[in-house]
Design a protein around this motif. Structure first.
Motif, PDB file in Angstrom:
ATOM      1  N   ILE A  84       0.850  -1.204   0.000  1.00 29.98           N
ATOM      2  CA  ILE A  84       0.000   0.000   0.000  1.00 29.98           C
ATOM      3  C   ILE A  84       0.888   1.257   0.000  1.00 29.98           C
ATOM      4  CG2 ILE A  84      -1.640   1.340   1.439  1.00 29.98           C
ATOM      5  CD1 ILE A  84      -3.048  -1.346   2.048  1.00 29.98           C
ATOM      6  N   LYS A  85       2.002   1.185   0.748  1.00 24.36           N
ATOM      7  CA  LYS A  85       2.928   2.333   0.802  1.00 24.36           C
ATOM      8  C   LYS A  85       3.587   2.591  -0.552  1.00 24.36           C
ATOM      9  CE  LYS A  85       4.554   2.539   5.575  1.00 24.36           C
ATOM     10  NZ  LYS A  85       5.651   2.133   6.438  1.00 24.36           N
ATOM     11  N   MET A  86       3.859   1.488  -1.289  1.00 20.76           N
ATOM     12  CA  MET A  86       4.521   1.636  -2.599  1.00 20.76           C
ATOM     13  C   MET A  86       3.585   2.229  -3.648  1.00 20.76           C
ATOM     14  SD  MET A  86       6.490  -1.969  -2.928  1.00 20.76           S
ATOM     15  CE  MET A  86       6.552  -1.990  -4.708  1.00 20.76           C
ATOM     16  N   PRO A 119      -7.649  -3.277   8.155  1.00 17.45           N
ATOM     17  CA  PRO A 119      -6.246  -2.847   7.986  1.00 17.45           C
ATOM     18  C   PRO A 119      -6.014  -2.080   6.686  1.00 17.45           C
ATOM     19  CG  PRO A 119      -6.395  -5.253   8.259  1.00 17.45           C
ATOM     20  CD  PRO A 119      -7.783  -4.708   8.361  1.00 17.45           C
ATOM     21  N   VAL A 120      -6.748  -2.428   5.648  1.00 16.44           N
ATOM     22  CA  VAL A 120      -6.571  -1.733   4.358  1.00 16.44           C
ATOM     23  C   VAL A 120      -6.924  -0.250   4.538  1.00 16.44           C
ATOM     24  CG1 VAL A 120      -7.281  -1.634   1.938  1.00 16.44           C
ATOM     25  CG2 VAL A 120      -7.087  -3.868   3.083  1.00 16.44           C
ATOM     26  N   VAL A 121      -8.053  -0.008   5.194  1.00 15.24           N
ATOM     27  CA  VAL A 121      -8.490   1.380   5.425  1.00 15.24           C
ATOM     28  C   VAL A 121      -7.467   2.099   6.308  1.00 15.24           C
ATOM     29  CG1 VAL A 121     -10.331   2.853   6.347  1.00 15.24           C
ATOM     30  CG2 VAL A 121     -10.913   0.659   5.263  1.00 15.24           C
ATOM     31  N   LYS A 122      -7.029   1.392   7.351  1.00 14.77           N
ATOM     32  CA  LYS A 122      -6.086   1.989   8.307  1.00 14.77           C
ATOM     33  C   LYS A 122      -4.760   2.357   7.611  1.00 14.77           C
ATOM     34  CE  LYS A 122      -3.714   0.605  12.497  1.00 14.77           C
ATOM     35  NZ  LYS A 122      -2.753  -0.411  12.526  1.00 14.77           N
ATOM     36  N   TYR A 123      -4.204   1.411   6.831  1.00 14.76           N
ATOM     37  CA  TYR A 123      -2.918   1.695   6.164  1.00 14.76           C
ATOM     38  C   TYR A 123      -3.059   2.857   5.173  1.00 14.76           C
ATOM     39  CZ  TYR A 123      -1.487  -2.925   7.942  1.00 14.76           C
ATOM     40  OH  TYR A 123      -1.215  -3.994   8.741  1.00 14.76           O
ATOM     41  N   SER A 125      -5.199   5.346   5.372  1.00 16.67           N
ATOM     42  CA  SER A 125      -5.381   6.577   6.141  1.00 16.67           C
ATOM     43  C   SER A 125      -4.049   7.025   6.765  1.00 16.67           C
ATOM     44  CB  SER A 125      -6.440   6.321   7.218  1.00 16.67           C
ATOM     45  OG  SER A 125      -6.777   7.524   7.827  1.00 16.67           O
ATOM     46  N   GLU A 126      -3.341   6.086   7.396  1.00 14.16           N
ATOM     47  CA  GLU A 126      -2.085   6.445   8.083  1.00 14.16           C
ATOM     48  C   GLU A 126      -0.992   6.891   7.114  1.00 14.16           C
ATOM     49  OE1 GLU A 126      -2.541   3.470  11.928  1.00 14.16           O
ATOM     50  OE2 GLU A 126      -1.069   2.988  10.375  1.00 14.16           O
ATOM     51  N   ASN A 127      -1.016   6.324   5.905  1.00 15.96           N
ATOM     52  CA  ASN A 127       0.051   6.654   4.956  1.00 15.96           C
ATOM     53  C   ASN A 127      -0.357   7.705   3.919  1.00 15.96           C
ATOM     54  OD1 ASN A 127       2.310   4.706   5.684  1.00 15.96           O
ATOM     55  ND2 ASN A 127       0.567   3.322   5.518  1.00 15.96           N
ATOM     56  N   GLU A 199     -12.627  12.638   9.750  1.00 11.81           N
ATOM     57  CA  GLU A 199     -11.748  12.980  10.884  1.00 11.81           C
ATOM     58  C   GLU A 199     -10.278  13.061  10.501  1.00 11.81           C
ATOM     59  OE1 GLU A 199     -11.925  11.269  14.762  1.00 11.81           O
ATOM     60  OE2 GLU A 199     -14.081  10.939  14.595  1.00 11.81           O
ATOM     61  N   ASN A 200      -9.841  12.170   9.601  1.00 16.13           N
ATOM     62  CA  ASN A 200      -8.395  12.086   9.324  1.00 16.13           C
ATOM     63  C   ASN A 200      -8.015  12.445   7.891  1.00 16.13           C
ATOM     64  OD1 ASN A 200      -7.878  11.235  11.965  1.00 16.13           O
ATOM     65  ND2 ASN A 200      -8.386   9.116  11.445  1.00 16.13           N
ATOM     66  N   GLY A 201      -8.994  12.905   7.118  1.00 19.77           N
ATOM     67  CA  GLY A 201      -8.688  13.370   5.762  1.00 19.77           C
ATOM     68  C   GLY A 201      -8.420  12.275   4.745  1.00 19.77           C
ATOM     69  N   LEU A 202      -8.842  11.017   5.013  1.00 21.90           N
ATOM     70  CA  LEU A 202      -8.645   9.947   4.019  1.00 21.90           C
ATOM     71  C   LEU A 202      -9.332  10.328   2.708  1.00 21.90           C
ATOM     72  CD1 LEU A 202      -7.875   6.967   3.199  1.00 21.90           C
ATOM     73  CD2 LEU A 202     -10.135   6.307   4.049  1.00 21.90           C
TER      74      LEU A 202
END
Ligand code: UDP
Length: 386
Positions: A84-86, A119-123, A125-127, A199-202
């Motif tokens: 997801i980061k790549m 986890p897909v949503v979380k990764y 959002s966080e990245n 809330e987190n701008g996803l």
């Protein structure tokens, strides 16, 4: 694909897409489109690759350096976050979405549609990565019209059945009717994604498919899937036609559906991919309101089309009635009617479906006949010999 521009006239830059569930029906068509018509790269994540093997081998294919297959089960693989980061964009297609599973594998259904998507949503959002999440038209549940008396003239009023992203209520049946557990899991992940946006701008887009059908959908029981398996209606009816047995109408085949050709629907997804400014923050119905039929009418049309494409006359009793309890087991419930409102997708992306039901059945059943008729003949002659 030099010189390609988006809907606002800006040049489209090639991006990397992490596609989870790339080996499924929708994923295979989306990968095909991306390889044939764009310069984007795909990190294709799935546990199976059969439906995209024509895109992965041989290494001499034009797009060999633009698609990479990663055999990963997203339930338990730490490599997911790295992929997801790549990528610039993640598309999540992975989920159980076959009605025969809702009441026989209810836990897997809830886990795959909600827990495994977390986890897909979380990764994303966080990245700070964009997400296109595949939901379902099932989040609307039953229509308001379904609760009106059978002879009420209001049942004919679109206000009581057309499904709109921003105003229609979501109406589910009781807990023991487990189709609604699927719908509820999908609804909650939509709400979570929406909340991550708020809330987190996803940056997100949610797609609600309305009965997308076409080649490579599901499996033909006993040929490329389990003989006891029950796929969705297109594959069930194709299987019956290929085996020259009656098509089974569940509870009279009175439910209504609008069917859209997979290739039309994929056009809409490509517009979302390439027009983030117009697609972000939106939920889109993707369906074809012009292709509405009852399941009985679908059976009749498929019988006619199959005769035409196979050159075989239809059998004497083309359909039989079965109860849902007999066909799906205890705890099955149906959706009565599903007509998508197209206002939002039309306004944002200028997209409209094109292919009529007859035309999409003709190309799909031509594919089914070409792909399976011989294998079915062989399987049936083996059974007779035994
Ligand atoms: N159905 C049917 N015969 C079959 C398979 C399905 O009558 O062999 C009906 C099913 O009860 C439902 C409709 O066809 O009313 C569409 O079912 P599908 O599994 O394609 O998915 P759904 O649209 O319900 O999510």
């Amino acid at each position: 694909m030099a010189g390609k521009v988006d809907l606002d006239g800006n040049a489209i830059k090639p991006i990397t897409i992490c596609m989870i569930g790339a080996g499924g029906f929708i994923g295979s068509h989306l990968c095909e489109k991306l390889m044939h018509e764009t310069s984007h790269k795909v990190l294709a994540v799935d546990v199976y690759s059969d439906k995209i093997k024509h895109l992965l081998e041989p290494a001499t294919l034009d797009w060999a350096d633009r698609i990479q297959f990663h055999r990963i089960n997203i339930k338990n693989d730490s490599r997911l976050e790295g992929l997801i980061k790549m990528a610039d964009l993640t598309i999540n297609l992975a989920a159980i979405c076959t009605p025969a599973d809702y009441n026989t594998r209810p836990l897997d259904t809830i886990y795959s549609n909600f827990i495994d998507a977390l986890p897909v949503v979380k990764y994303c959002s966080e990245n700070g990565k964009r997400l296109i999440h595949f939901s379902t038209c099932e989040v609307y549940g039953k229509t308001i019209g379904a609760f009106l008396p059978k002879d009420s003239p209001l049942r004919k009023d679109p206000a009581y059945y057309v499904l709109k992203e921003d105003t229609s209520p979501c109406i589910f049946g009781s807990i023991e009717k487990q189709r609604w557990s699927y719908a509820c899991a999908k609804q909650l992940i939509e709400r979570l994604i929406y909340a991550e946006g708020a809330e987190n701008g996803l940056e997100f887009t949610i797609v609600r498919p309305f009965n997308w059908i076409g080649p490579r959908m599901d499996f033909i029981p006993g040929i490329d899937g389990p003989s006891e398996g029950v796929p969705r209606v297109l594959a069930c009816f194709s299987n019956n036609l290929l085996r020259r047995e009656p098509l089974k109408l569940v509870d009279g085949g009175e439910s209504q559906r609008t069917f859209i050709y997979i290739k039309d629907a994929i056009e809409a997804v490509l517009l979302m991919i390439e027009n983030p400014a117009r697609a972000n923050g939106h939920i889109f119905n993707v369906g074809n309101p012009n292709n509405e039929v009852t399941v009985r009418q679908l059976a009749e049309m498929m019988t006619q089309v199959y005769s035409k494409v196979s050159g075989e006359s239809s059998i004497e009793t083309p359909t039989i009635d079965v109860s849902s309890k007999e066909f799906y087991g205890e705890g099955y419930d149906d959706s009565d009617k599903r007509i998508p409102d197209m206002t939002i997708i039309n306004k944002q992306l200028g997209w409209n479906p094109k292919t009529s039901l007859w035309d999409l059945l003709e190309s799909t059943l031509t594919y089914q006949h070409r792909t399976y008729a011989e294998a079915i003949k062989q399987a049936m002659s083996k059974t007779t010999a035994n």
